[in-house]
Design an enzyme around this catalytic site. Sequence first.
Site, mmCIF file in Angstrom:
data_model
loop_
_atom_site.group_PDB
_atom_site.id
_atom_site.type_symbol
_atom_site.label_atom_id
_atom_site.label_comp_id
_atom_site.label_asym_id
_atom_site.label_seq_id
_atom_site.Cartn_x
_atom_site.Cartn_y
_atom_site.Cartn_z
ATOM 1 N N LYS A 77 23.600 20.226 36.321
ATOM 2 C CA LYS A 77 23.686 20.941 37.604
ATOM 3 C C LYS A 77 24.926 20.449 38.338
ATOM 4 O O LYS A 77 25.237 19.251 38.307
ATOM 5 C CB LYS A 77 22.418 20.677 38.419
ATOM 6 N N SER A 93 17.008 26.004 44.035
ATOM 7 C CA SER A 93 18.444 26.048 43.985
ATOM 8 C C SER A 93 19.002 25.824 42.582
ATOM 9 O O SER A 93 20.168 26.141 42.334
ATOM 10 C CB SER A 93 19.026 24.974 44.903
ATOM 11 N N SER A 128 13.071 23.006 43.980
ATOM 12 C CA SER A 128 14.254 23.582 43.329
ATOM 13 C C SER A 128 14.348 23.360 41.828
ATOM 14 O O SER A 128 15.236 23.914 41.191
ATOM 15 C CB SER A 128 15.526 23.053 43.988
#
Lengths: 93, 488
Positions: free
Chosen positions: B76, B151, B175
């Site tokens: 990420k 997210s 998330s």
Amino acid sequence: MNPSDIEKLSNLARLHVDQATLEETAKSITDVINLVDQLQAADTDGVAPMAHPLDAVQRLRADEITEGNQREKFQAIAPATEDGLYLVPKVID
Amino acid sequence: MHNLTIAEISKKLQDKEFSSTEITQYFLDRINNLDKTLNSFITINDEAALAQAAAADQKLAAGETGALLGVPIAHKDIFCTNGIRTSCGSKMLDNFVPPYDATVVENFANAGAVSLGKTNMDEFAMGSSNETSYYGPVKNPWDTNCVPGGSSGGSAACIAARLAPGATATDTGGSIRQPASLCGITGLKPTYGRVSRWGMIAFASSLDQGGTMTRTAEDSAIMLNAMASFDAKDSTCIDEPVPDYTATLANSIAGKTIGVPKEYFGEGLSSGTQQAVEAAIKQYESMGAKVKSISLPHTHLAVPAYYVIAPAECSANLSRFDGVRYGHRCADPKDLEDMYKRSRGEGFGNEVKRRILVGTYALSAGYYDAYYRKAMRVRRLIKQDFIDAFKEVDVIMGPTSPSPAFEFGAKSSDPVAMYLEDIYTIATNLAGLPGMSIPCGLADNKPVGLQLIGNVFSEAALLNFAHQYQLETNFHTLAPAMVNGEAN
């Protein structure tokens, strides 16, 4: 929340908010404040605030330097440097 | 090859069926071909990945072993990567190339994993739909008109589309679990403090936690073995020994007790989600687990408490982005204050600004007690609900998300509607507990996630529950049509 409240908040947060979006920002923040106002109905008398989910306390270490000098590595990604110093735009007369 | 799990890739690397360079090149080609549609990557590491793969091949040739040696994964874009742009999905950090690796990134590199690239995400991890990234929205591989969740939507979408077998992700209010649910993959958020936060760009420091996204629980255990560590550089990291999470996957769950909170099955839950989750719990019963109805009475206060605490911490954490030290700086500032305000105003997107302003309000003189301190007290009530529940049950189960993936724009103009997407996941972050989402069915041809919540440091138990379910069911093997349309 009205546009002048948002202007006050944006000053506190050092965050420019477009004049054109002040109304919209005020409305959406009012919606969020209304959501979080549900907290007021909770009975929290005698309940200690919880800052860390495992109630852990800050871990301390010996006050010793543990990292070597990496100035060159860090300055390699800076936009402008001279004689080992960072160059920044003039913002104070 | 893209349908192989991490465990299968690892075995084939050890058996020399293919090399790390071959499997890495395969996934890089797949990303370069398919990600134009999905936008799940912000940065692709072609060159660095192949260099890491070549190094792994040398080790494999020398007889070295390791569950992640030579296995390609994605990170990420919230984790700092040495020499590779780390944007956190924001214009503010569009030009930021860290001179160091996050501890998590270092841990995977030490395990010999190959980093394919950096995955797309909501700006500063703020969002439940992946519509707030500066680099554009990520599409859900199951239905490209729908969001992947946020997210960590880039990490979730790239795994669902088989662009990578595993990825790192972070979870502040859901998330990892919510996008895992919406994309039909397995997501694990460990206990707060289990995984180092050093080098992970901070959103809300008492809630943020790094974790894994994979297709199976077994792969999640393999990744967590490498990812979890005590880190002296992170003062919030907890010094607990890291068990071998793969060692207990095969344990029987017969006789274990599953708590089902009645508050997780109320208004707002879609019928398709409810049916799939209830069927999954019945499946566990048929495997010998006992089911007990429980109550988590302060659940309804989790979202309000979160939207005080998270913005308050975000307003403090994001004050470091001031146009001075790194990141975006406005052109021709007229004075120092103008530089701060315009740099931040230009660098941050609307959702980030909204949360900074809410946090500034909650922490400002006159409102601190009414909002911030009150939310911190409610947080303890929520934690106490879980402490009481875990006296009676081994694991808590319910839906991850109230409904399957929704269409782009459906909630983006209404922040409160968007915030309620995390209604079942947020309490776990407030209490610091580990949570997982595993695929448990389809509704409207889109995946549904079952959420598993455990007591502190019970990741091994969660992985055991998830693995046993995946031995009996095939929901985790279902793939979106865009994957099936591709040659293996």
